[in-house]
Structures are given as structure tokens and as C-alpha cells.
Scaffold this motif. Sequence first.
Motif, mmCIF file in Angstrom:
data_model
loop_
_atom_site.group_PDB
_atom_site.id
_atom_site.type_symbol
_atom_site.label_atom_id
_atom_site.label_comp_id
_atom_site.label_asym_id
_atom_site.label_seq_id
_atom_site.Cartn_x
_atom_site.Cartn_y
_atom_site.Cartn_z
ATOM 1 N N ILE A 77 1.284 4.574 8.042
ATOM 2 C CA ILE A 77 0.456 5.410 7.161
ATOM 3 C C ILE A 77 -0.126 4.565 6.037
ATOM 4 C CG2 ILE A 77 0.493 7.312 5.487
ATOM 5 C CD1 ILE A 77 2.501 8.716 7.295
ATOM 6 N N ASP A 78 0.732 3.706 5.484
ATOM 7 C CA ASP A 78 0.224 2.833 4.410
ATOM 8 C C ASP A 78 -0.867 1.914 4.923
ATOM 9 O OD1 ASP A 78 1.918 4.032 2.688
ATOM 10 O OD2 ASP A 78 3.456 2.436 2.736
ATOM 11 N N PHE A 79 -0.618 1.375 6.128
ATOM 12 C CA PHE A 79 -1.632 0.461 6.666
ATOM 13 C C PHE A 79 -2.940 1.195 6.957
ATOM 14 C CE2 PHE A 79 -3.659 -1.889 10.103
ATOM 15 C CZ PHE A 79 -3.769 -3.134 9.515
ATOM 16 N N ALA A 80 -2.797 2.409 7.482
ATOM 17 C CA ALA A 80 -4.031 3.198 7.744
ATOM 18 C C ALA A 80 -4.770 3.509 6.447
ATOM 19 C CB ALA A 80 -3.679 4.483 8.480
ATOM 20 N N TRP A 81 -3.974 3.845 5.402
ATOM 21 C CA TRP A 81 -4.622 4.113 4.098
ATOM 22 C C TRP A 81 -5.336 2.875 3.566
ATOM 23 C CZ3 TRP A 81 -6.592 7.195 0.850
ATOM 24 C CH2 TRP A 81 -6.773 6.841 -0.480
ATOM 25 N N LEU A 82 -4.657 1.725 3.780
ATOM 26 C CA LEU A 82 -5.308 0.488 3.337
ATOM 27 C C LEU A 82 -6.621 0.280 4.060
ATOM 28 C CD1 LEU A 82 -5.181 -2.107 1.671
ATOM 29 C CD2 LEU A 82 -3.906 -3.183 3.559
ATOM 30 N N ARG A 83 -6.613 0.483 5.372
ATOM 31 C CA ARG A 83 -7.883 0.307 6.138
ATOM 32 C C ARG A 83 -8.925 1.319 5.690
ATOM 33 N NH1 ARG A 83 -7.967 -1.752 11.264
ATOM 34 N NH2 ARG A 83 -10.176 -1.224 11.068
ATOM 35 N N VAL A 84 -8.506 2.569 5.483
ATOM 36 C CA VAL A 84 -9.465 3.610 5.090
ATOM 37 C C VAL A 84 -10.023 3.342 3.706
ATOM 38 C CG1 VAL A 84 -9.689 6.058 4.512
ATOM 39 C CG2 VAL A 84 -8.521 5.376 6.610
ATOM 40 N N SER A 85 -9.127 2.926 2.775
ATOM 41 C CA SER A 85 -9.590 2.647 1.408
ATOM 42 C C SER A 85 -10.553 1.469 1.389
ATOM 43 C CB SER A 85 -8.403 2.404 0.488
ATOM 44 O OG SER A 85 -7.651 1.264 0.914
ATOM 45 N N ALA A 129 0.842 -1.187 0.000
ATOM 46 C CA ALA A 129 0.000 0.000 0.000
ATOM 47 C C ALA A 129 0.874 1.232 0.000
ATOM 48 C CB ALA A 129 -0.901 0.020 1.228
ATOM 49 N N THR A 130 0.569 2.073 -0.858
ATOM 50 C CA THR A 130 1.280 3.350 -0.927
ATOM 51 C C THR A 130 0.239 4.442 -0.788
ATOM 52 O OG1 THR A 130 2.941 2.409 -2.389
ATOM 53 C CG2 THR A 130 2.764 4.807 -2.313
ATOM 54 N N ALA A 131 0.290 5.146 0.321
ATOM 55 C CA ALA A 131 -0.709 6.189 0.585
ATOM 56 C C ALA A 131 -0.439 7.380 -0.294
ATOM 57 C CB ALA A 131 -0.662 6.601 2.050
ATOM 58 N N PRO A 132 -1.454 8.066 -0.715
ATOM 59 C CA PRO A 132 -1.248 9.282 -1.491
ATOM 60 C C PRO A 132 -0.598 10.345 -0.619
ATOM 61 C CG PRO A 132 -3.591 8.972 -0.985
ATOM 62 C CD PRO A 132 -2.888 7.744 -0.537
ATOM 63 N N ARG A 133 -0.044 11.334 -1.268
ATOM 64 C CA ARG A 133 0.733 12.334 -0.559
ATOM 65 C C ARG A 133 -0.094 13.139 0.428
ATOM 66 N NH1 ARG A 133 4.572 14.750 -5.479
ATOM 67 N NH2 ARG A 133 5.687 12.780 -5.921
ATOM 68 N N TRP A 134 -1.368 13.322 0.075
ATOM 69 C CA TRP A 134 -2.196 14.159 0.965
ATOM 70 C C TRP A 134 -2.677 13.426 2.192
ATOM 71 C CZ3 TRP A 134 -6.737 11.694 1.576
ATOM 72 C CH2 TRP A 134 -7.166 10.839 0.549
ATOM 73 N N PHE A 135 -2.508 12.073 2.175
ATOM 74 C CA PHE A 135 -3.077 11.310 3.274
ATOM 75 C C PHE A 135 -2.364 11.554 4.586
ATOM 76 C CE2 PHE A 135 -3.653 7.361 5.735
ATOM 77 C CZ PHE A 135 -5.025 7.430 5.893
#
Length: 997
Positions: free
Chosen positions: A175-183, A134-140
Motif C-alpha cells: 500500500i505504501d509503495f502504491a501510494w508512493l507511485r500514485v503520489s 512512505a506512509t499512505a493516508p488512511r483513506w488510501f
Amino acid sequence: MKHAGWVRWLVWWPKALLWRLLVPAILLILFAGSVRTWQVMQEERQQAITAQNDLLDRLGAMLVQSMAVQVAMGQSDTLSLLAQPVVQMNGMAAVHWQWTRPNGEVVEQSIQHADATTVVRQHVSPSMPPGAVATAPRWFPGLIHLSGLSRQFPMVWQGRTYGQLVLHTDPTPWIDFAWLRVSIQARMVVVVIAVLSTLLALLLRSSLRSLAQLGQAAQSLQAGQVGARVEVAGCQEIRQAGEAFNSMAEQTEQLVGRLRRARSELFQEKERLEITLASIAEAVIATDAKAQVCFINPVAEALLGRTREEVLGQPLRLVMPVVSHNTRASVADPMALALTTAKVVKLAEHSRLLGHGRVERIIEGSVAPVHDGAGHVVGGVVVFRDVTERVAMQQRMAWQMGHDALTDLPNRWLIHDRLEQGVAQARRDRSMLAVCFVDLDGFKAINDQHGHDVGDEVLVIVAQRLKAAVRSTDSVGRLGGDEFVLLLGSLSSTDELDQILTRLITAMAEPCLTEKATHRLGASVGVALLPDEPCEPDTLLRHADQAMYRAKALGGHQYRIFEDQDDQETPVQLQRLERLAQALHDGEFRLLFQPKVHLGGGVMTGVEALLRWQHPEEGLLLPLEFLPLVQQHVLDEQITQWVIEEVIAQQQRWMAQGHAWPISFNMSCDSLFAPATLTCLKDRLEAAPDVPPAMLEIELLESGAQNDLHRLGSLITRYQALGIKVALGNFGPGASSPLHLKRLPADTVKIDPSFIHSMADDPADLALVESLISMVRIFGRQIIAEGIGTPEQGLLLMRLGCHHGQGHAIARPMSAEAIPVWAQTYQGEDSWRLWADVTWNVNDFPLLMAQQDHIHWVQQIVSATQGVPLRLTVQEVCDHTRCRFGQWYYGDGLQRYSQLHAFKAIENVHAEIHRVGLEALQLNADGQTEAAQQKAKVLLGMRDVVISHLVDLHRAVAVAAVPHPHPHPHADARGGVSTPTSEAWHATVFDAVSLEL
């Protein structure tokens, strides 16, 4: 076209019900998902911070001691080897350490993740699935507010500090893991929205289709289309709504259909009413609540002399000006009164309508208010008719009814009325009144020699002379033939009377000139004076008549005032007595027999022997024409003995034939008191031992039993001792009282025929008959009614408790030979048998009398066309609601029987009968005698139609009144049981009518 379709779709879509339902649901799910995503993001941030702290704590504890040992042992070069695996760990950014050399030099070293020997850094979370990157976007990171942490650890070994260790974390894995959960949460929200939207759309599709159909059907129903229905589908509520709409639509269509039919019927009814109002013979004007004309039929237009356009919207008082017929004064506005009081108002009698063009008409009618459904007065209707000709005819008929057609003098009816008024006035004023009976001397010879035309001329001249001879206040009338009556009132003395009568006789003695010859007449005048005479008008006329005969017997051409001796026998009476004696000797007397019957049973119970004189020249004479002459004369006893002999002989003949009918015969009290009468009865009964005395009945006149009741009662007992029955006849007039019934032990009481004849017309006589019957029954005597002339009289007697009777309605007197045949065939009046078992209702009495009233009216009209004076009032002739039958029909009859078909069928025929009757009288008054008699024949046929309807009405009322219909228990003369039939009753009624007429 494609762009236009999209435009229409874009315009329609926001208005679609599905869109309006889905958007709120999507927004709600989106809001809930956003909140949940924010919560997940905050949870991940907190977990990342916690995980970094845990990682720092673990790594710091692990490296600090190892690095402190290495520094203490002087192997500081190995520190990087210890730090390199740590910095390569996922989540570590750098390791920094410093220590102090023995020489006091502080050494700082650090190693960063980029300096590690690992080839590529992979942000892999232990909790992420294998291979998941997972690669979170820059704004995340800025949104989650998550950064790396640093922790400083002292390097202590065996209580000595050798330096410090600083660890730096890299937040990228977290951050990547959080983005994965949020997505994942966001995708779940999207999936949920898509799934729920699809399911909701599928779920609402059928319901929305039904709702759309419901809307279209409602619009179609509103547009009036027939058959607007919806398909019942969707959820339960939608199905219920569809079913309710379909039911409502069906009921609405039915209601609309009924309303259309009602509107059509109302329109047709309006058309019929307008046609009817335009066709009827009466004028009709309708107004609104302000009394302004809103309708007028053609008859009203013709009477007013104005067109419909001229009067519509005009006040009725201006369109229809009405004044009093006599005073010509304006009358109160009847329409205003009707609208104010909300009641029917009749026009003043003989109101005069001032029509257009100064045409005046006499009208009659009424004004009725019109109410709406709430009972408010919304207008009025005036119905009137032109009665100008009828009023003129009434006035002419009123004159003709009271005046002699030949001489124009008052006739018998009017002169009798004036005599009653004169007697009343003389009693009030205590003045003298002279009643003069005038008979012409020598008129019969003129009539026989020159004919009736000349005789009529002479009578006209005589009438003029009589009027000229008396005062202007006196009355002159013609009774008929050459008999005239003078009423001389307010006389001052007999001298004034003498002057008037002398002048009259002198005038009558003057020669009478006609076209053919000169005639000489005289006058014989009889006078009765009041107050010298009894004040009854009939008595005055009778005494004047007797005085006139005395004047004529003295030679005529004179007048004579009545004296008591004038009431004695005259030579003419003596001659009549001699002729009666000769008739008895020559066998000219006859006995006729009249049956007595049980009214309800229809069987003969006996006969009455009636005396007749078969005069060779005068024909068959009734007893009243000769028996009054023999009172207190020896001929009375002789005739009575002859009757006794004939009665016993006839009883012998009938008993020999096997008949046992009691015979009653009349006997005066004088004959009863005569010893020879009792002796004659004994002798004749001894000579006829086969005749039981109980089969004979003596009938005494009650009026002759008023003087010596004790003696008469004892004598009746002597006759009863022989076994002979005694009846008290003509009970009712005179001194009828319980004393007679107590003192006179008669077996039977007979009600006087005069009461029977008049009880239908006179309520007082009806009440008297009822009281007489009750009184006789109280004394335990049998009662019989004689002189029953109509079936209605028989019905009344049955109602009052008298069940035996005789009279012309049953049978006329007949010969002895005809009695057995009659008794064998007699079945009785069907109407009597029909009502015999009925529970009587006193309110039905007028119905029983209605038929007799109708027959009497028709007979009066028929007789008037044959020259008989009419004894009906003008109103009874012209107005079918004012005759006795009409008063019953539109009064008690309408109230009690209006629902019966037989009653309704009478009205039109009865109204037509009055019209035909009036035409017959008009033709007769105009001298068209033959045409008038033809009309009378038509009238008789119409009379029979009314009688037929009355018969049906009797049956309907009687059947309704019988709680348990069954045949009458009385057997007929042949031993059978008789049941009334409609045909037999019709025939019986018509036979009775024929006898009456």
C-alpha cells in the motif's frame, strides 16, 4: 481600493483570453493525469496481490518441510525459531501452525509480527530508494482495495502429514509503495500542468498581446481614429492576421479619405449646381418619381409667381398649368409622359403657362427623366424659358420680313411666294391668273422736285389706292421704288380683268394730295396671263415687266397684255447697240485677266481674258450688261475679233517678259461659226510667230452648243488643227450629257459657276457636280471649275476630283500688268494645301461648309441693318440651334468633333452672336439705324472669332486624318515648297471673308 482591484480582477480574469485558453488545457491534462494515476493505482494493486502470492508460495515451500522434519523428530520447540525470521520479513503479518502429538493432541501455535524480536518494523520495499519511507493516508487502502492474504500449507515429510502451516501477509508495504507511485504520478501531473501552463502562457503572451492590440485597433478604426495599427508579433498566423489588419486599415483609411473627399466634392458640386441653377436664365423644376416638386430655382419662382415653400411637395401639374397657345386647351402632362416613357419630352411649341395672378407667359422647354445607378426613373427635371417677347418679336419680324416697311404691302419675297402659290392653284383649278407689273408715271419728277419724304407719302397713298382697286382675294405687293405687282387670281374672263385694271388706272389718275402740294400720277401696267404664258413665276414676272415697258413706250396711263412681239427689240435696245458700236470704235473696251490655279499645289496654271466696258458715265460694266444685246448682231463678230487681237498682243508681251501662261478667252457659237473669226485667228497668229497656238484657248458656252453638234464638233476640230485648244464652258445646265462630250472634242471642260455656288447648299447640286466631274474624267478631258467663291467650295471640288479652278476665292479679275506680281506672290489657300494630302472622309463635308454658312448668316444680319431685305427665317435668326451653322454644330458636328477643344470653344460665341444679331435687328426695326449698325460691327468681330476657331478645328481634323504628314509636293510660284501655317491660313480666311462681304 485593494478589494475593488481584486473584484475587478476576479471579474476580468474569467473573461481574459489567456484564462479561456489555459483552463481547457489544464482540465485536459488533469483528466489525462487522473486516468493515468488510476491506471497506476490498479497496476500497483495487481502487482501487490501477485507479490503477496509469490511471497506466500516461497515462504510456505521453505517452512513446510523444515517444520515437518522438526515435528517428525520431536523437536517442536524449534518451530518458533523457524517461524520467527519469516514473520519478521517485510510483508508478513503472522505465521500459524498446528500439529498432532503422538498422543493425538492437536497443538496450535502462532507468531505475529508484533511478537518478533526486531525492534521497529520498517515498511521498506525492495524497489523503493534507500531511505524512502512512505506512509499512505488512511483513506488510501480503501481507495485501492488492497488487503492481506492467507495461505494454508500441509506439513508433509516423507509422505506423512504432520500438521498444517498458515501464513498471513501484511499489505502495508505494498500500500505504501502504491501510494508512493500514485503520489509521484500526481506530482508529475501537477508539474506537467504547471510547466505547460507556463509555457503556453509565455507562448500565447505575445500573440495574445497582438490580438488584444488587434481588438483595440479594430475599435479605434471603427471609432474613426486615423493611424490605427497593430504591432506584428507572435506566431505566424497572428503575424499574418496583423499584417492583413494593417493593410486593411490602410486601405480603409484611404477609402474613407476618398469617400470624404468625394463627399466634399459632391457637396461642393451640389452647391455649384444649386448656385448654377439659381443663376441661369432658364427656369428649372425638379420632381420625384411621383411628379411632386422637390426643387425650384429663382427663375422658375418668378415665372410661376410662387415661392419655393409654396410649391415644394406639390404635384407639378398643379404648380405649372400649361395650355395650348392657340386653342388654350389643356395639353398632356409632359412630366407624366417623361416618367412613363423614360424619354425626353419637349413642351408643345408655344405652350402658354398660366402663372399665379392670371399672368400668362409663352414658354418653351423640355422634360427629362432622371435615372439612378440601376437605370430606374427616380424623378424628372423640366427646363423652360419665357419666350413671350421673342415670339412677339418673331411675329413682328415675320411680318417685316414679308412686308414693305413703308407701305405695309407684301415685299418681293412674300409676293414671289404668293405668286408660286397662285400658279399652283391656277394649275389645279385650271383657272386664269393675271400677273400685273405696275410702274408709276411721273413719280420720278415728284421725287426729284419735292424730296423723298413727299415721295414716300405719295407711295403710301398709291398703295392704298391699289388695295382699294382690286378684290379682297387679290394680292398687292411692292417690289421697290415705284414698282408694284398685282396678283389677280380666279378670273372668269379677260372682261373681268379689264374692269379691274380700268378701275385701277382711273384711281391712279386722280390727284394725289400731300401736305405740300397736289400731284398727278399715272400708271403703266403690264400683264402676263396664265395659262396663256409659261407657268414659271419668274417668266410671268419678266413678261409682265416687258409688257409694262411696252405700255410705257406707248405713252403710259394704260395696261398691256404681253404678246410675242413685246419680246423683240425696243427702241431703247437699238440705242444701246449704237452706243456699243461707238464704244468699240472709241476703244472703251478693256480686257481683265483672272488667274487659273492648281488648288492643292498653289501655282498659277493660266489666265482667262474677261471683257469689260469702261463706260464714261456708268463706269466699268460686266459682259452680261451689254453682250446679250449683240447676239446675232454684226457687233458680236467685231467684238470677238477685237478680243482675239488683244489676247495675242498680250501673250506676246508676257512671253517677251519670260512668262508662259496660256490665255483663254470666251467666244459665242455664232462667232465661232463665222468664217471671219477663223480667218482672223490665222492672220493674227501668222503675224505673231513667237506665240505658240497652244498658248491660246477658246472657251465656248455649252448652252449654245445644243443645236448642231456635228457641225460644231467639226469646227472645233478645225481650230484644234491650228494648235489652239478649245474649252467647253458653263458645262452643267441645260442639255449637258455624255453626247456633248462625245460629239464635241473639247480639250477642257469648265463646270458652270451656278453649280459651284450652290453645291454647298443643295445636295442635289453637289451630287450633280460629282457626276459631271466623273463623266468628264471618263472621257479623258481636263476639268476646271470657275466661279469658286469660298475656300469651302475649293475643298469640295478637290474632294470630288477637280484640282484646277478660278474664282474670287483665288483672285478677282485684274489688269495685265498686275498678273506677274500676283503670280510671284501667290501661295494658294493654306486650307487647300492642308487638305491636299488628306485621306478624304465624306463625313467631314459638313465641316467644310460650316464656315460659309456662318459667314452667310452674319452677312444677312449686317445687310439687313443697311436696308437690304432679310432672307433668313425667324427661327434662323432667333434660335442659334436652328440656323444652318447651328444645325450642323448640334447635329453632325457634335457627334463627330465634340471631344476637340476648338469645337467646344465655338458654342458660347455662336450663341452670343445670335443674341447680338437679334438686338441689331430689333434696333433697326425700331428706327435706331445707327445703333443697329454699331451692333453689326460688334457682330463682325465676333464672326472673326468663330472663324478662328473653325480654322483651328479644320487643322485638328486634317492633321488627324493624314496618316503620314508631309509638305505638299507642289512647288509654289517661286520654285519653293509651301507648307501651311496657322497664321497664314487665318489671314487667308479673313481675306476671303472680306471679299465675300
